[in-house]
Design a protein around this motif. Structure first.
Motif, mmCIF file in Angstrom:
data_model
loop_
_atom_site.group_PDB
_atom_site.id
_atom_site.type_symbol
_atom_site.label_atom_id
_atom_site.label_comp_id
_atom_site.label_asym_id
_atom_site.label_seq_id
_atom_site.Cartn_x
_atom_site.Cartn_y
_atom_site.Cartn_z
ATOM 1 N N SER A 52 0.821 -1.204 0.000
ATOM 2 C CA SER A 52 0.000 0.000 0.000
ATOM 3 C C SER A 52 0.859 1.261 0.000
ATOM 4 O O SER A 52 2.045 1.208 0.336
ATOM 5 C CB SER A 52 -0.950 -0.006 1.199
ATOM 6 O OG SER A 52 -0.222 -0.249 2.354
ATOM 7 N N ALA A 53 0.217 2.364 -0.389
ATOM 8 C CA ALA A 53 0.923 3.644 -0.472
ATOM 9 C C ALA A 53 1.478 4.021 0.901
ATOM 10 O O ALA A 53 0.881 3.702 1.923
ATOM 11 C CB ALA A 53 -0.028 4.716 -0.969
ATOM 12 N N SER A 54 2.588 4.698 0.903
ATOM 13 C CA SER A 54 3.227 5.084 2.155
ATOM 14 C C SER A 54 3.086 6.583 2.369
ATOM 15 O O SER A 54 3.525 7.382 1.539
ATOM 16 C CB SER A 54 4.704 4.684 2.093
ATOM 17 O OG SER A 54 5.438 5.461 2.999
ATOM 18 N N SER A 55 2.464 6.958 3.502
ATOM 19 C CA SER A 55 2.230 8.387 3.740
ATOM 20 C C SER A 55 3.536 9.136 3.998
ATOM 21 O O SER A 55 3.563 10.363 4.012
ATOM 22 C CB SER A 55 1.270 8.565 4.912
ATOM 23 O OG SER A 55 1.804 7.918 6.027
ATOM 24 N N SER A 56 4.625 8.416 4.179
ATOM 25 C CA SER A 56 5.900 9.117 4.400
ATOM 26 C C SER A 56 6.504 9.621 3.095
ATOM 27 O O SER A 56 7.454 10.382 3.101
ATOM 28 C CB SER A 56 6.888 8.204 5.124
ATOM 29 O OG SER A 56 7.235 7.134 4.279
ATOM 30 N N THR A 142 2.473 8.496 -9.879
ATOM 31 C CA THR A 142 2.804 7.599 -8.786
ATOM 32 C C THR A 142 4.320 7.621 -8.671
ATOM 33 O O THR A 142 4.991 7.525 -9.689
ATOM 34 C CB THR A 142 2.410 6.146 -9.123
ATOM 35 O OG1 THR A 142 1.145 6.156 -9.729
ATOM 36 C CG2 THR A 142 2.384 5.295 -7.881
ATOM 37 N N LYS A 144 8.003 6.495 -6.442
ATOM 38 C CA LYS A 144 8.683 5.765 -5.392
ATOM 39 C C LYS A 144 9.650 6.719 -4.715
ATOM 40 O O LYS A 144 10.403 7.423 -5.382
ATOM 41 C CB LYS A 144 9.450 4.577 -5.971
ATOM 42 C CG LYS A 144 9.731 3.498 -4.921
ATOM 43 C CD LYS A 144 10.388 2.307 -5.536
ATOM 44 C CE LYS A 144 11.884 2.485 -5.652
ATOM 45 N NZ LYS A 144 12.540 2.946 -4.415
ATOM 46 N N SER A 150 8.603 2.034 -0.299
ATOM 47 C CA SER A 150 7.942 3.313 -0.072
ATOM 48 C C SER A 150 7.575 3.989 -1.385
ATOM 49 O O SER A 150 8.435 4.348 -2.170
ATOM 50 C CB SER A 150 8.853 4.229 0.746
ATOM 51 O OG SER A 150 10.067 4.410 0.068
ATOM 52 N N TRP A 151 6.277 4.103 -1.615
ATOM 53 C CA TRP A 151 5.781 4.782 -2.810
ATOM 54 C C TRP A 151 4.481 5.471 -2.437
ATOM 55 O O TRP A 151 3.877 5.170 -1.401
ATOM 56 C CB TRP A 151 5.545 3.786 -3.953
ATOM 57 C CG TRP A 151 4.471 2.785 -3.632
ATOM 58 C CD1 TRP A 151 4.629 1.619 -2.934
ATOM 59 C CD2 TRP A 151 3.085 2.886 -3.957
ATOM 60 N NE1 TRP A 151 3.424 0.991 -2.804
ATOM 61 C CE2 TRP A 151 2.452 1.739 -3.424
ATOM 62 C CE3 TRP A 151 2.309 3.825 -4.643
ATOM 63 C CZ2 TRP A 151 1.092 1.510 -3.568
ATOM 64 C CZ3 TRP A 151 0.946 3.593 -4.779
ATOM 65 C CH2 TRP A 151 0.356 2.445 -4.242
ATOM 66 N N ASN A 152 4.042 6.403 -3.271
ATOM 67 C CA ASN A 152 2.779 7.082 -2.976
ATOM 68 C C ASN A 152 2.188 7.686 -4.249
ATOM 69 O O ASN A 152 2.888 7.885 -5.230
ATOM 70 C CB ASN A 152 2.972 8.177 -1.920
ATOM 71 C CG ASN A 152 1.693 8.477 -1.147
ATOM 72 O OD1 ASN A 152 0.614 7.994 -1.513
ATOM 73 N ND2 ASN A 152 1.804 9.275 -0.103
ATOM 74 N N TRP A 153 0.886 7.989 -4.201
ATOM 75 C CA TRP A 153 0.216 8.719 -5.266
ATOM 76 C C TRP A 153 0.530 10.197 -5.125
ATOM 77 O O TRP A 153 0.729 10.675 -4.013
ATOM 78 C CB TRP A 153 -1.311 8.612 -5.161
ATOM 79 C CG TRP A 153 -1.877 7.252 -4.996
ATOM 80 C CD1 TRP A 153 -2.475 6.739 -3.878
ATOM 81 C CD2 TRP A 153 -1.938 6.233 -5.982
ATOM 82 N NE1 TRP A 153 -2.887 5.468 -4.123
ATOM 83 C CE2 TRP A 153 -2.580 5.127 -5.392
ATOM 84 C CE3 TRP A 153 -1.513 6.150 -7.302
ATOM 85 C CZ2 TRP A 153 -2.803 3.953 -6.095
ATOM 86 C CZ3 TRP A 153 -1.741 4.985 -7.986
ATOM 87 C CH2 TRP A 153 -2.376 3.906 -7.390
#
Ligand code: HEC
Length: 261
Positions: A52-56, A142, A144, A150-153
């Motif tokens: 899942s996406a990482s808020s960091s 998206t 990384k 660690s990845w996020n939108w």
């Protein structure tokens, strides 16, 4: 019950075998992975880089919200956060065209992807060319951050695409002409627009609404070289974004302004 357990261990075996083979065939490095933006995928860079996406990981974009059909603009995406040192990205649009500016981005399936690991915090610069017709558009991404998991939108960047119908090709002003940002801005309901011309030319200054409809013509005459300041009283128009477009001979330039009531 026993059959059930067998079944699930067969499944984990299959998953294990798959994950052993995956890096060879599906590695994002060095080619990058396209079709992993919010537009094209619900899983983002997940399944491989953490489920899942990482808020960091913080992915932000800067660039215009309003663009003129067919014209090109520079946007910058910044990626920060995560632990470790390198990351990558996948950028797409609903309608407009993307081209790389940063040398470590390339086009793949009409999208942009990293073509090498990029140090985090990362800055990705690219060219966005607005579609030929008016309406809306969205830029998706998206990315990384540092660290394998660690990845996020990126929050979607929604754009308004304007068609300035009455004007032929826009050429930027040569030196000797200038159109300044209106003042005050935002304004209510009066603002001033200042420009400078160095030769006697036919001059037009028009106001357009967000759909590209002309709503006022403030100047329409041949003017002598000099500094001009024109006032616009927006008393009877609705709050929102407006454009003012100055045409001097063959040249034209457009800027935006905001009326807030
Ligand atoms: C199908 C699985 C898969 C998907 C999906 C995937 N990657 Fe990867 N990625 C890998 C693997 C495996 C490696 C390690 C490759 C190696 O070491 O050669 C990797 C490595 C990387 C690296 C270099 C290593 C690092 O930690 O910096 C970057 C950058 C990267 N991926 C970015 C992305 C981005 C951005 C996305 C989503 C747009 C993405 N990847 C989606 C499998 C995937």
């Amino acid at each position: 019950m026993k059959a059930f357990r067998n079944c699930s261990s067969t499944l984990s075996y299959v998953v294990l075998v798959m994950s052993l083979f995956m890096p060879k065939t599906l590695s994002a490095y060095p080619n990058g992975v396209a079709s992993r933006t919010l537009k094209t995928s619900l899983s983002g860079c997940g399944s491989c880089h953490g489920s899942s996406a990482s808020s960091s990981v913080i992915v932000t974009i800067t660039g215009p919200d309003t663009v003129i059909a067919g014209q090109a603009y520079t946007y910058t995406i910044n990626v920060a956060g995560g632990s470790g040192t390198t990351g990558g990205i996948n950028i797409a649009t609903s309608r407009g065209q993307l081209d790389s500016i940063s040398t470590f981005l390339k086009r793949a399936s009409g999208e942009l992807v990293h073509k090498q690991k990029v140090a985090v915090p990362s800055t990705y610069q690219f060219l966005y060319t607005a579609p030929a017709s008016s309406g809306s558009d969205t830029i998706f991404a998206t990315a990384k951050g540092a660290g394998f998991n660690s990845w996020n939108w990126m929050p979607n960047k929604n754009l308004v695409v304007l068609l300035l119908t009455s004007v032929a090709e826009a050429k930027p002003f040569p030196t000797g002409y200038s159109l300044l940002q209106n003042f005050p801005n935002p304004f209510n309901p009066i603002t001033r627009i200042q420009y400078f011309i160095s030769q006697s030319k036919p001059v037009e200054l028009k106001i357009y609404d967000i759909n590209g409809h002309e709503i006022a013509k403030l100047v329409n005459e041949v003017q002598q070289p000099g500094d001009y300041t024109v006032e616009w009283d927006a008393n009877n128009v609705a709050s929102g974004m407006y454009f003012y477009r100055l045409t001097v001979g063959n040249y034209t330039e457009t800027k935006k302004m905001i009326l807030t009531r």
